[in-house]
Design an enzyme around this catalytic site. Sequence first.
Site, mmCIF file in Angstrom:
data_model
loop_
_atom_site.group_PDB
_atom_site.id
_atom_site.type_symbol
_atom_site.label_atom_id
_atom_site.label_comp_id
_atom_site.label_asym_id
_atom_site.label_seq_id
_atom_site.Cartn_x
_atom_site.Cartn_y
_atom_site.Cartn_z
ATOM 1 C CG HIS A 56 34.334 43.552 38.303
ATOM 2 N ND1 HIS A 56 34.066 43.596 39.659
ATOM 3 C CD2 HIS A 56 35.631 43.137 38.203
ATOM 4 C CE1 HIS A 56 35.138 43.250 40.340
ATOM 5 N NE2 HIS A 56 36.104 42.954 39.485
ATOM 6 C CG ASP B 124 31.980 43.093 44.892
ATOM 7 O OD1 ASP B 124 32.003 43.934 43.968
ATOM 8 O OD2 ASP B 124 31.509 43.333 46.025
#
Length: 423
Positions: free
Chosen positions: A395, A399
């Site tokens: 992450h 995204d």
Amino acid sequence: MATFTFNMPDVGEGVAEAEIVEWHVKVGDTVSEDQHLVDVMTDKATIDIESPVDGVVKEVAGEVGDTIAVGAMLLVIEVEGEVPDEVGEENAGTVEAPAEPEPAPEPDQEPEPTPEPKPEPSPEPKSVTVEPPAKVLASPAVRKRARDLGIDLAQLKPAEDGRIRHGDLDQFLAYNSGGGFSAAGTSRADEVIKVIGLRKRIAQNMAASKRNIPHFSYVEECDVTELERMRAQLNSARGDKPKLTMLPMLISAICKLIPDFPMINARYDDEANVVTRHGSVHLGMATQTDNGLMVPVIRDAQSRNLWQLAREIGRLAEAARVGSAKSEELSGSTLTITSLGPLGGVATTPVINRPEVAIIGPNRIIERPMFVRGEDGQERIEKRKLMNISISCDHRVVDGYDAASFIQEMKKLIETPVLLLGD
């Protein structure tokens, strides 16, 4: 007599240390030049270390699982006479000369009387017939476990490929512990297993990945009915080409999408705080072996057609399973795919192969009734083949929107497979 200290050799590739995986000699053993002494594992591969001299092992550096630095003492070997200088230089060893003899006693001193040794009784000669052992295919881990359990591998009936695995040992133990199979199972003694070698590397890598990477996963259901139909058609006319599985078709879909989703095919150096988006897809292929999980790499997967991918998948998987994969075939991946085949389950949340930023996991294909809209616009129920595609991402780099968009585009290619064959 002289003492030769054999130091851990420099195996190249910038390796500073290695882990002892298995000793093939022990203190007191007589060894000859070029004899296999010990297996050590680096970050790259498992390496056989051979003896540079003839002699008797007097000391070893440590136990299985210990880490030895390059240049540190590995073994001490007592040799006859002197060791040639080039042997000591080549193997970074040291030679100790034999101790000086004690001076003779002065004329006015009486030497200590030396007791005469008592003759030992001659052993009675015995005739021994040695039967050649049957050739049994099994991994080192299986062989070691069989030795520890006192099981003769020649007594076991192997699988169709002729290789004995841990499951065969379990079955043998279950049957012989109670004279037959028991529906309730059988009790077994606790087994303490030292975490070494490849299993230790896997543990370290997985722990580092989960500790350092904020994972998130995304799963989508795909209708692979048409893809399976196309695969069957291609296989029916393949000639001498390798049989296509689902994997090369999924890899082809991944490679087609990477130019539009470069953040998926990347590596993150979190110490330098640099992300490298790779132009070529060097696809890691998670492969289960008897010794644990290995990840051979398909180089330039984006430049290979379906048949070339199928052939390379088969070659690398076999090399990993038999332990013949080269170090360069087990490193440098930019993205990994992991598949458990028919054991794939409904959905998986695979762990990222650090320092990569994504890993893709196809799951099991199942048949289920679905509503399908025909060309006439009417809905009807049909039996369809469905498969979930999982992706786990870092992450910090990827995204959620990018991961979801990537899998949605992959779903389109999978459900309209003719697009895979277009430019």
